[in-house]
Design an enzyme around this catalytic site. Structure first.
Site, PDB file in Angstrom:
ATOM      1  CB  CYS A  56      -0.930   0.006   1.206  1.00 29.64           C
ATOM      2  SG  CYS A  56      -1.568  -1.635   1.613  1.00 29.64           S
ATOM      3  CG  HIS A  94      -3.706   2.660   0.396  1.00 21.25           C
ATOM      4  ND1 HIS A  94      -3.804   1.954  -0.786  1.00 21.25           N
ATOM      5  CD2 HIS A  94      -4.068   1.776   1.366  1.00 21.25           C
ATOM      6  CE1 HIS A  94      -4.189   0.716  -0.544  1.00 21.25           C
ATOM      7  NE2 HIS A  94      -4.354   0.581   0.754  1.00 21.25           N
ATOM      8  CG  ASN A 138      -6.929  -1.898  -1.028  1.00 17.87           C
ATOM      9  OD1 ASN A 138      -5.908  -1.764  -1.701  1.00 17.87           O
ATOM     10  ND2 ASN A 138      -6.913  -1.905   0.293  1.00 17.87           N
TER      11      ASN A 138
END
Lengths: 76, 358
Positions: B127, B277, B307
């Protein structure tokens, strides 16, 4: 009472009626699913700037324990 | 191609973000499909409300992160920003490599037709990977080691997930992004400063336990079990401790934003746009409220593809450009955080370059 917003928010998280929730309300082992944990962490951070770990939350047996974690006073 | 030139020709050479493209696999996994597959009492509407995600895109059986990355890079070349022959160094960020060795970047280098004297290397980060990648690219460009750096992020977390892992399967999607970091003559830094952070004690909270050399894959690692949250998985599958990761995020991210503002010497109000993020709606909502970033300056691009790990920030940046939310001169804060546990934030200034003015 200064603790009221916290109690109301916790009632929402644990899906307990705001009329029945109190510092003595017990949090059984099955109360702590990940949704309840995320919700409680968010409430404590938002209202008190306190970040609790998952272990700290799991060690809380009553709503009063949670309030102490937040640094607030319990009603007792 | 030459560096962009402002009126002040004596301005120093800076690394600037000169192009951003993305690539998602063809197959969408909708909430309706997930709800049907996972069963239980979740409706598609509940999944959307809870996660903020409507679709995620899933790589096919034989499709690897390298394939997604190659496609993203080819889109960058097709945009006319640069060609394969212009790239001096190729950085590939992934946690889903083709093999342990050779570096996946080497095979991609060949497929992309990069020059023989162009460097290629993988780095493993999740991430926070895009921001780390920018720091590496900036180092290469501003040290003079390379003029134009191709930075690609690509991930296929779907291949790590247990089919019955309800929470992870709703959140993660596969995808890739490609950016060009190249020379710009400018009076100010265009990428940076940076703030970095690492907490290895949290390594176990977001991990694929088996498959590496610490725990070789085999019959033992494939045994499935139900964890405390009621999720089925084996040691071969990705494990994410949602509450611990959330707790870490709360401890680290607001302070990270603050530190970067101090290091940059500006206030929150001076930042034009924020790209965090895109972990989950719940996390984004809470972090935005906590950091007091105004909604209109807070990038959200989660609903479309979920994601995508290291690609969420560049994919969101690309959407921000499309929406004209950012343009030349805009000061944008990028904040990556997650698996590792690892975090990094940087400030970028969008350069006066053809990609951003087109």
């Amino acid at each position: 009472m200064q603790d009221t917003p916290l109690l109301e928010r916790l009632a929402e998280v644990f899906q307990i009626s705001p009329d029945t929730i109190s510092p003595d309300t017990r949090l059984g082992a099955d109360a702590w699913d990940s949704v309840a944990m995320l919700g409680t962490m968010a409430v404590l951070d938002e209202l008190f700037g306190v970040v609790a770990s998952a272990d700290e939350l799991k060690s809380c047996r009553t709503v009063g324990d949670l309030m102490r974690l937040a640094g607030g006073t319990s009603a007792g | 191609m030459t560096a962009s030139r402002p009126d002040d020709v004596s301005a120093p050479l800076r690394a600037g973000l000169l192009g951003v493209t993305s690539f998602l696999p063809a197959t969408a996994l909708s909430n309706a499909q997930l709800a049907a597959e996972l069963g239980g009492d979740w409706t598609p509407e509940q999944i959307l409300a809870k996660t903020g995600i409507a679709n995620r895109y899933i790589a096919s059986e034989g499709e690897c992160a390298s394939d997604l990355g190659v496609q993203a890079a080819q889109r960058l070349f097709a945009s006319g920003i640069c060609g394969p022959g212009d790239i001096d160094f190729f950085l590939f960020c992934t946690q889903s490599p083709d093999h342990f060795l050779p570096a996946t970047a080497c095979g991609m280098h060949q497929r992309l037709g990069l020059r023989a004297d162009c460097g290629a290397v993988d780095f493993n980060q999740g991430c926070s990977g895009f921001v780390y990648g920018l720091s590496l690219a900036k180092g290469l460009v501003e040290s003079g080691a390379a003029a134009r750096v191709l930075l690609v992020t690509a991930e296929t977390y779907s291949k790590f997930l247990n089919p019955r892992d309800r929470s992870a399967r709703t959140i993660f999607g596969d995808g890739a992004a490609a950016v060009l970091v190249g020379p710009v003559l400018a009076p100010r830094e265009l990428i940076g400063p940076f703030v970095f952070g690492t907490d290895g004690s949290g390594a176990k909270e977001l991990i694929v336990p088996a498959g590496g050399l610490r725990c070789r894959p085999g019959t033992a690692s494939a045994v499935e079990f139900v964890d405390d949250s009621g999720n089925w998985r084996s040691a071969d599958n990705l494990y994410m401790n949602g509450p611990e990761v959330f707790s870490f995020t709360l401890r680290v991210v607001p302070a990270l934003v603050e530190r970067l503002l101090v290091r940059t010497g500006i206030s929150l109000a001076d930042v034009d746009y924020f790209v965090f993020h895109q972990a989950s709606k719940f996390m984004l909502d809470h972090l935005r409220a906590r950091t007091k970033i105004p909604e209109e300056r807070f990038c959200r691009y989660l609903e479309h593809c979920g994601n995508t790990v290291s690609s969420t920030i560049p994919i969101a940046l690309e959407s921000a450009r499309r929406e004209r939310a950012v343009g030349p001169g805009a000061r944008v804060m990028l904040v990556g955080f997650g698996v590792g546990l690892s975090w990094a934030a940087t400030m970028i200034e969008i350069p006066e370059a053809s990609f951003w003015t087109a």
